[in-house]
Design a protein around this motif. Structure first.
Motif, short mmCIF file in Angstrom:
data_model
loop_
_atom_site.label_atom_id
_atom_site.label_comp_id
_atom_site.label_asym_id
_atom_site.label_seq_id
_atom_site.Cartn_x
_atom_site.Cartn_y
_atom_site.Cartn_z
N LEU A 1 0.83 -1.20 0.00
CA LEU A 1 0.00 0.00 0.00
C LEU A 1 0.86 1.26 0.00
O LEU A 1 0.56 2.23 -0.70
CB LEU A 1 -0.92 0.00 1.22
N HIS A 2 1.95 1.24 0.76
CA HIS A 2 2.84 2.40 0.82
C HIS A 2 3.34 2.75 -0.58
O HIS A 2 3.29 3.90 -1.01
CB HIS A 2 4.02 2.09 1.75
N THR A 3 3.80 1.75 -1.32
CA THR A 3 4.31 1.98 -2.67
C THR A 3 3.23 2.52 -3.60
O THR A 3 3.45 3.44 -4.38
CB THR A 3 4.89 0.68 -3.24
N ALA A 4 2.03 1.94 -3.49
CA ALA A 4 0.93 2.38 -4.35
C ALA A 4 0.56 3.84 -4.07
O ALA A 4 0.30 4.61 -5.00
CB ALA A 4 -0.29 1.48 -4.13
N ILE A 5 0.55 4.23 -2.80
CA ILE A 5 0.22 5.61 -2.45
C ILE A 5 1.31 6.56 -2.94
O ILE A 5 1.02 7.63 -3.50
CB ILE A 5 0.02 5.73 -0.93
N VAL A 6 2.57 6.18 -2.75
CA VAL A 6 3.68 7.02 -3.23
C VAL A 6 3.57 7.25 -4.73
O VAL A 6 3.74 8.38 -5.23
CB VAL A 6 5.03 6.37 -2.88
N GLN A 7 3.27 6.20 -5.47
CA GLN A 7 3.16 6.33 -6.93
C GLN A 7 1.98 7.22 -7.32
O GLN A 7 2.09 8.03 -8.25
CB GLN A 7 3.01 4.95 -7.55
N SER A 8 0.86 7.07 -6.62
CA SER A 8 -0.32 7.88 -6.94
C SER A 8 -0.07 9.36 -6.63
O SER A 8 -0.40 10.24 -7.43
CB SER A 8 -1.52 7.38 -6.13
N VAL A 9 0.55 9.63 -5.48
CA VAL A 9 0.87 11.01 -5.11
C VAL A 9 1.86 11.61 -6.10
O VAL A 9 1.70 12.75 -6.55
CB VAL A 9 1.44 11.05 -3.68
N ALA A 10 2.89 10.84 -6.47
CA ALA A 10 3.90 11.33 -7.41
C ALA A 10 3.29 11.62 -8.78
O ALA A 10 3.68 12.58 -9.46
CB ALA A 10 5.02 10.30 -7.54
N ARG A 11 2.32 10.81 -9.17
CA ARG A 11 1.66 11.02 -10.46
C ARG A 11 0.92 12.36 -10.48
O ARG A 11 1.03 13.12 -11.45
CB ARG A 11 0.69 9.87 -10.73
N ARG A 12 0.19 12.67 -9.41
CA ARG A 12 -0.52 13.94 -9.35
C ARG A 12 0.48 15.10 -9.30
O ARG A 12 0.28 16.15 -9.93
CB ARG A 12 -1.44 14.00 -8.15
N GLN A 13 1.55 14.92 -8.55
CA GLN A 13 2.56 15.97 -8.46
C GLN A 13 3.15 16.27 -9.84
O GLN A 13 3.34 17.43 -10.21
CB GLN A 13 3.67 15.53 -7.50
N ALA A 14 3.43 15.23 -10.58
CA ALA A 14 4.03 15.41 -11.91
C ALA A 14 3.06 16.09 -12.87
O ALA A 14 3.46 16.93 -13.68
CB ALA A 14 4.47 14.06 -12.46
N GLU A 15 1.79 15.73 -12.76
CA GLU A 15 0.79 16.33 -13.64
C GLU A 15 0.55 17.79 -13.31
O GLU A 15 0.33 18.62 -14.20
CB GLU A 15 -0.52 15.55 -13.54
N THR A 16 0.63 18.13 -12.03
CA THR A 16 0.36 19.50 -11.60
C THR A 16 1.55 20.42 -11.86
O THR A 16 1.40 21.55 -12.32
CB THR A 16 0.00 19.53 -10.10
N ASN A 17 2.74 19.92 -11.53
CA ASN A 17 3.95 20.74 -11.69
C ASN A 17 5.12 19.82 -12.04
O ASN A 17 5.88 19.41 -11.16
CB ASN A 17 4.24 21.52 -10.40
N PRO A 18 5.26 19.46 -13.29
CA PRO A 18 6.28 18.49 -13.69
C PRO A 18 7.71 18.95 -13.46
O PRO A 18 8.63 18.14 -13.47
CB PRO A 18 6.00 18.29 -15.19
N SER A 19 7.93 20.22 -13.21
CA SER A 19 9.31 20.72 -13.06
C SER A 19 9.83 20.59 -11.64
O SER A 19 11.01 20.83 -11.38
CB SER A 19 9.38 22.19 -13.49
N VAL A 20 8.96 20.24 -10.70
CA VAL A 20 9.35 20.18 -9.30
C VAL A 20 9.11 18.78 -8.76
O VAL A 20 8.05 18.20 -8.99
CB VAL A 20 8.57 21.20 -8.45
N ALA A 21 10.07 18.22 -8.05
CA ALA A 21 9.94 16.90 -7.45
C ALA A 21 9.62 17.04 -5.96
O ALA A 21 10.25 17.81 -5.25
CB ALA A 21 11.22 16.10 -7.62
#
Length: 431
Positions: free
Chosen positions: A387-407
């Motif tokens: 579950l931890h990995t799945a949540i990290v991936q989902s959060v990272a996906r939204r982050q990339a879509e919203t602001n792809p220049s910032v990690a």
């Protein structure tokens, strides 16, 4: 310790909403198109030392869940120095899927993004999954001025008093817009039967004069720290309309533990103007009648400690005594004559006669039934890497879509604020 900060935020399509369900009516929501108070809180968090992972839980109408999460993510992207994970409906869906895979059921009422108690429970589950040993709850309408806020928040947490009592939950306090920790009590004729602010002021005035840590009769849900040994054992009550923080203190006492008040741990609480004082009082009616009935029911259970109103003087004891139904109904009627929100107060008085009483009777036993499930749920989901990995991936996906220049990395437990192990506190503590 390795605390995670959890911040619920409530988003709606408009500022003022008519009451919906009892548990999904909030003190204030942020309109979808407005930034609200969250940026102000995040700005203040930038100067707090030792900040690690922050989780923002986004509660929103079902029709705007995705938009609300994107909106909050856009706000978060402006604070690259903070490690913030935005948890919306997509991530909550992953939690639900994992619970079903583990044979724990859906538990949508008990753990979710609707209702004060359920939202806090979701925060506890996520902290457990990610391996944090403590949770610090904040509200989005607060400001932190003290760079040592987090250090003070975990002070004493997980330690023992001189008498060997573990400190597993603690609360700080708020300063209001006037710079006072006292309630803006209104000693008006229409509040003759409802002196809640006056009772609270009597309690906190005494607590502020005492030692740094003392047993508490009050909880500030937006300045609350829980050790994992508390939150793995006890959940919040998802059936209470509001006041789930104070209710948690009562739950701790019933299950043989306690909460502590830290008179050096504080922040500023600057909420927006209430859209409807009458609607808020209606929620108070549901809250206190439910709490009274729940406490009465608890006394029929042989495995629970007896918590009596006399042990909770001067606050909140008077609001857990027989006669509460009549007092709260009369207050609603009196306020309907004197306050602006007349219609809402009349509706509140009507609710006190039947609807709120029935709600309390129908639901007062459900929390205790859920408590048979919660410890097993937390044990099975602790450090769940799937579950931890799945949540990290989902959060990272939204982050990339919203602001792809910032990690924005989503971490597990961060470097500790307090590396000490369980030990005694010998100074400035009341037994």
């Amino acid at each position: 310790m390795n605390p995670v900060i959890v911040i619920p935020t409530y988003v709606s399509s408009r500022r003022r909403k008519e009451p919906t369900s009892v548990t999904a009516t909030y003190d204030h929501t942020t309109p979808l198109k407005n930034p609200g108070e969250l940026p102000r809180l995040l700005t203040s968090l930038q100067k707090v030392r030792g900040i690690g992972q922050i989780i923002v839980l986004v509660a929103a109408d079902q029709s705007t869940e995705a938009q609300a999460a994107d909106k909050v993510q856009d706000i978060v992207s402006r604070f690259p120095s903070l490690n913030v994970a935005v948890i919306g409906a997509a991530e909550y869906g992953l939690v639900q899927q994992r619970m079903e895979q583990l044979g724990l059921g859906k538990l949508q009422k008990e753990i979710g993004l609707s209702g004060y108690g359920a939202i806090r429970n979701l925060g506890l589950v996520l902290a457990n999954v990610m391996g944090f040993d403590s949770v610090v709850f904040l509200d989005d309408d607060e400001v932190i001025d003290d760079a040592e806020f987090l250090q003070k928040g975990v002070y004493g947490l997980g330690k023992l008093t001189r008498k060997g009592v573990p400190i597993l939950a603690k609360s700080g306090f708020y300063f209001n817009s006037e710079g006072s920790f006292l309630s803006k009590s209104q000693d008006k004729w229409y509040n003759h039967f409802w002196q809640q602010g006056k009772a609270f002021n009597a309690w906190i005035t005494k607590a502020m004069r005492g030692p740094r840590l003392s047993r508490s009769n009050h909880v500030c849900g937006g300045c609350l720290a829980l050790h994992k040994e508390a939150f793995k054992r006890l959940s919040f009550d998802p059936w209470i309309a509001r006041g789930e923080d104070l209710d948690y203190m009562l739950n701790l006492r019933m299950y043989g533990s306690d909460i502590w008040f830290d008179n050096q741990w504080c922040l500023r609480h600057l909420p927006p103007a209430s859209a409807s004082e009458g609607t808020r009082f209606r929620q108070d009616i549901f809250r206190w009648l439910y709490e009274y009935r729940k406490m009465e029911y608890s006394r029929t259970q042989i495995d629970l400690m007896q918590v009596k109103p006399q042990s909770l003087e001067p606050y909140p004891g008077p609001f857990l005594e027989p006669g509460i139904t009549k007092r709260i109904r009369i207050t609603a009627i009196l306020r309907s004559f004197a306050r602006k929100d007349k219609k809402a107060y009349r509706q509140a008085a009507k609710a006190a006669r039947a609807e709120a009483v029935m709600y309390a009777q129908r639901n007062c036993s459900k929390y205790f039934e859920f408590q048979f499930v919660w410890p097993e749920l937390m044990a099975r989901m602790e450090n769940d890497q799937i579950l931890h990995t799945a949540i990290v991936q989902s959060v990272a996906r939204r982050q990339a879509e919203t602001n792809p220049s910032v990690a924005f990395p989503v971490a597990g437990p961060a470097a500790g604020v307090d590396p000490g192990v369980t030990s005694e506190i010998r100074l400035n503590i009341a037994e």
